[in-house]
Design a protein around this motif. Structure first.
Motif, mmCIF file in Angstrom:
data_model
loop_
_atom_site.group_PDB
_atom_site.id
_atom_site.type_symbol
_atom_site.label_atom_id
_atom_site.label_comp_id
_atom_site.label_asym_id
_atom_site.label_seq_id
_atom_site.Cartn_x
_atom_site.Cartn_y
_atom_site.Cartn_z
ATOM 1 N N GLU A 74 44.813 47.233 35.578
ATOM 2 C CA GLU A 74 44.781 46.287 36.037
ATOM 3 C C GLU A 74 46.019 45.633 35.626
ATOM 4 O O GLU A 74 46.773 45.358 34.609
ATOM 5 C CB GLU A 74 43.843 45.276 36.365
ATOM 6 N N PHE A 75 46.835 44.067 36.650
ATOM 7 C CA PHE A 75 47.244 43.539 36.934
ATOM 8 C C PHE A 75 46.707 41.728 37.035
ATOM 9 O O PHE A 75 46.379 41.594 38.040
ATOM 10 C CB PHE A 75 48.760 43.717 37.433
ATOM 11 N N ASP A 76 46.721 41.087 35.753
ATOM 12 C CA ASP A 76 46.455 39.572 36.117
ATOM 13 C C ASP A 76 47.751 38.732 36.077
ATOM 14 O O ASP A 76 49.100 38.475 35.994
ATOM 15 C CB ASP A 76 46.001 39.222 34.715
ATOM 16 N N TYR A 77 47.625 38.137 38.215
ATOM 17 C CA TYR A 77 48.893 37.971 38.476
ATOM 18 C C TYR A 77 49.150 36.369 38.010
ATOM 19 O O TYR A 77 50.531 36.025 37.577
ATOM 20 C CB TYR A 77 49.171 37.622 39.854
ATOM 21 N N LEU A 78 47.849 35.565 37.393
ATOM 22 C CA LEU A 78 47.894 34.667 37.252
ATOM 23 C C LEU A 78 48.409 34.040 35.074
ATOM 24 O O LEU A 78 49.193 33.347 35.060
ATOM 25 C CB LEU A 78 46.798 33.519 36.859
ATOM 26 N N LYS A 79 48.205 35.566 34.921
ATOM 27 C CA LYS A 79 48.740 35.290 33.906
ATOM 28 C C LYS A 79 50.037 35.951 33.126
ATOM 29 O O LYS A 79 50.497 36.099 31.764
ATOM 30 C CB LYS A 79 47.582 35.937 32.562
ATOM 31 N N HIS A 114 35.995 37.840 35.340
ATOM 32 C CA HIS A 114 36.497 36.113 35.063
ATOM 33 C C HIS A 114 35.479 36.037 34.204
ATOM 34 O O HIS A 114 35.495 34.918 34.574
ATOM 35 C CB HIS A 114 36.691 35.936 36.264
ATOM 36 N N ALA A 115 35.122 36.510 33.475
ATOM 37 C CA ALA A 115 34.637 35.312 32.231
ATOM 38 C C ALA A 115 35.434 35.228 30.587
ATOM 39 O O ALA A 115 34.012 34.631 30.314
ATOM 40 C CB ALA A 115 33.161 35.706 32.288
ATOM 41 N N HIS A 116 35.971 35.761 30.709
ATOM 42 C CA HIS A 116 36.519 35.701 29.042
ATOM 43 C C HIS A 116 38.029 35.349 29.813
ATOM 44 O O HIS A 116 38.637 36.042 29.889
ATOM 45 C CB HIS A 116 36.197 37.364 28.846
ATOM 46 N N ASP A 117 38.648 34.465 28.579
ATOM 47 C CA ASP A 117 39.944 33.933 28.664
ATOM 48 C C ASP A 117 40.906 35.375 27.543
ATOM 49 O O ASP A 117 41.586 35.093 27.212
ATOM 50 C CB ASP A 117 39.803 32.920 28.266
#
Length: 523
Positions: free
Chosen positions: A116-121, A241-244
């Motif tokens: 996957e790709f996290d677009y926000l980060k 979406h629970a871990h940074d």
């Protein structure tokens, strides 16, 4: 009453009390043998990165084994050796010794995670499986949790019967033609009336389908030709979406309803049936990140006490947490750590002290921890220090600079405890793993290689190193004489490492991963 009078009255009692008690019987060392291998690599064959095994886990019964790889796949194996009773009776009649050991076969596999790709980060999330945990079974279905760096998934694997039905066929082309012509003539000749009725009865269709005496030879009723059983894996829940930070461990609770997930700074508590929210129970993130001194490396629930969990840190400490104390468990109930000797601190001290894995013993009395150099066994009732320390990489102490340069010093080796608590095991370099006797006075230590001949690197009369300063200097001296050998005098290969292994919950059987191959051994 005078004790001497008692001795005179019972002369045998005095003799019995004066007789020295026999020492406890010495436990025989385990003799390990090769059982089977899955995905064995041929000589000179290249290993694909996505095929490298990254997680291994037995279920509670020991009848199923799961592995995860860097390609996001989960592969399940099932036990098959406890079913052939006829051959066993025949061997008993012939007085042939029977060697029983777990035998597994491939069951199924499924794609658990995708890249996957996290677009926000602007961060790529790789599909590698970090941990697998089995959950309680129900209705002949298997349930398990798998996680990558960010997302946890709850899987249900169940057998489903697929019925294949034979074709129902009216193999009369003439009759079909007559029926079609009758329908066409009826539709053209008969004028429709309101509500879809017809002014005259249509008897042509019924007359064509009347059964002759003796039955209609071309009419075939549907029958079930075969029932194939396929294993179907279905994702029931996604916990996201629970871990940074990257998830390093998950652990399910003995209550069968909740589990925890841990990253570098937080531990979250989940309910298996609710994926929309979790509760943050441990948070070590400081107000100012510049004040950060340690991170969480592993977390594990107690095997029987649903309110107790342990988590380890990069400073080499293990904290025991009681969930009944408060909602946010920042204050531990116990801490287990070993203080370093004065003057022994160096640049590598904190790096090699970082704990990479913790495991509870099956009865919950002990905790086994693995740092880069040693295995340590802790008693939950004694937090002054470990009850046993097992040297694993002491021979590498002179090479810490080289290990730091090639990042090998940051390798995270796992550990495991036998079901009876009498042995512990962990991996090393060169696809080696070591098994230690954990009972007091037991000096057993065995080094095995993940291959078809596990004992080929074994030295004669191995001894378990003690925690004395002289043994540490001996280990340094032996490594200093030849920096390219391990503790057994074999050449070192830091590119081949055995990071993941698991002990069968009820028998002396170990499953370990060497790159893309799964090896199994029994004793």
């Amino acid at each position: 009453m005078n004790p001497r009078d008692s001795d005179d009255d019972h002369p045998g009692a005095a003799a019995d009390s004066a007789a020295p008690q026999p020492p406890p019987p010495q436990q025989q060392p385990l003799e390990w043998r090769f059982a089977q291998v899955f995905g064995e690599r041929a000589a000179g064959e290249d290993v694909q990165e996505v095929d490298i095994i990254s997680a291994i886990e037995f279920d509670r019964s020991g009848d199923h084994l799961a592995t995860g790889d860097r390609g996001g796949r989960v592969v399940l194996f099932e036990r098959t050796d406890a079913r052939d009773h006829a051959n066993r009776r025949e061997l008993e009649r012939q007085d042939v010794p029977i060697t029983r050991h777990p035998e597994f076969r491939y069951k199924t596999e499924f794609q658990s995670h995708e890249p996957e790709f996290d677009y926000l980060k602007s961060l790529e999330i790789e599909e590698k499986i970090n941990k697998i945990k089995w959950c309680q079974t129900a209705n002949n279905a298997l349930f398990l949790l798998s996680t990558n760096d960010k997302t946890i998934k709850y899987w249900k694997v169940q057998e489903k019967k697929i019925k294949q039905v034979s074709v129902m066929n009216l193999d009369t082309s003439q009759t079909v033609g007559k029926v079609m012509s009758t329908r066409a003539s009826a539709s053209t000749s008969k004028a429709p009336i309101p509500n879809g009725g017809c002014s005259e009865k249509s008897e042509g269709l019924n007359s064509e389908l009347l059964f002759p005496p003796g039955g209609y030879p071309s009419l075939r009723l549907p029958v079930v030709a075969s029932q194939e059983v396929n294993l179907v894996a279905r994702c029931r829940r996604v916990y996201a979406h629970a871990h940074d930070y990257h998830i390093n461990s998950i652990s399910n609770n003995s209550d069968g309803e909740t589990f925890i997930s841990a990253d570098d700074l937080r531990i979250n508590l989940w309910n298996l049936e609710i994926n929309s929210q979790s509760f943050n129970i441990v948070d070590v993130k400081p107000a100012n990140m510049e004040d950060l001194t340690e991170v969480i490396t592993c977390a594990e629930f107690h095997p029987t006490h649903c309110n107790t969990l342990a988590y380890s840190s990069s400073k080499g400490s293990i904290r025991l947490v009681d969930l009944r104390q408060s909602a946010l468990c920042d204050n531990h109930s116990k801490i287990f750590e070993e203080h370093e000797a004065p003057g022994a601190r160096s640049f590598f001290t904190e790096i090699i002290a970082s704990i990479s894995d913790v495991k509870f013993s099956r009865d919950g009395r002990y905790i086994l921890s693995r740092d880069y150099m040693t295995l340590k066994l802790w008693d939950l009732n004694m937090d002054s220090g470990p009850v046993s320390t097992f040297q694993v990489h002491e021979h590498l102490r002179p090479r810490l600079c080289d290990l730091y340069e090639n990042d090998s010093i940051f390798d995270k080796f796992e550990c495991c405890v036998s079901g009876d608590g009498l042995h512990v095991a962990t991996g090393s370099y060169g696809n080696l793993f070591r098994v230690f006797g954990s009972t007091p006075g037991n000096t057993e230590v065995t080094t095995l290689e993940a291959s078809r001949n596990p004992m080929r690197r074994q030295i004669a009369n191995p001894t378990r190193p003690t925690r004395t300063l002289t043994s540490m200097t001996r280990g340094v001296r032996r490594g200093g004489e030849n920096l390219g050998v391990d503790a057994n005098g074999n050449s070192l290969d830091f590119s081949t490492k055995l990071l993941h292994l698991a002990w069968h919950p009820t028998e002396n059987s170990i499953a370990c991963a060497a790159a893309n191959s799964l090896y199994m051994y029994y004793a």
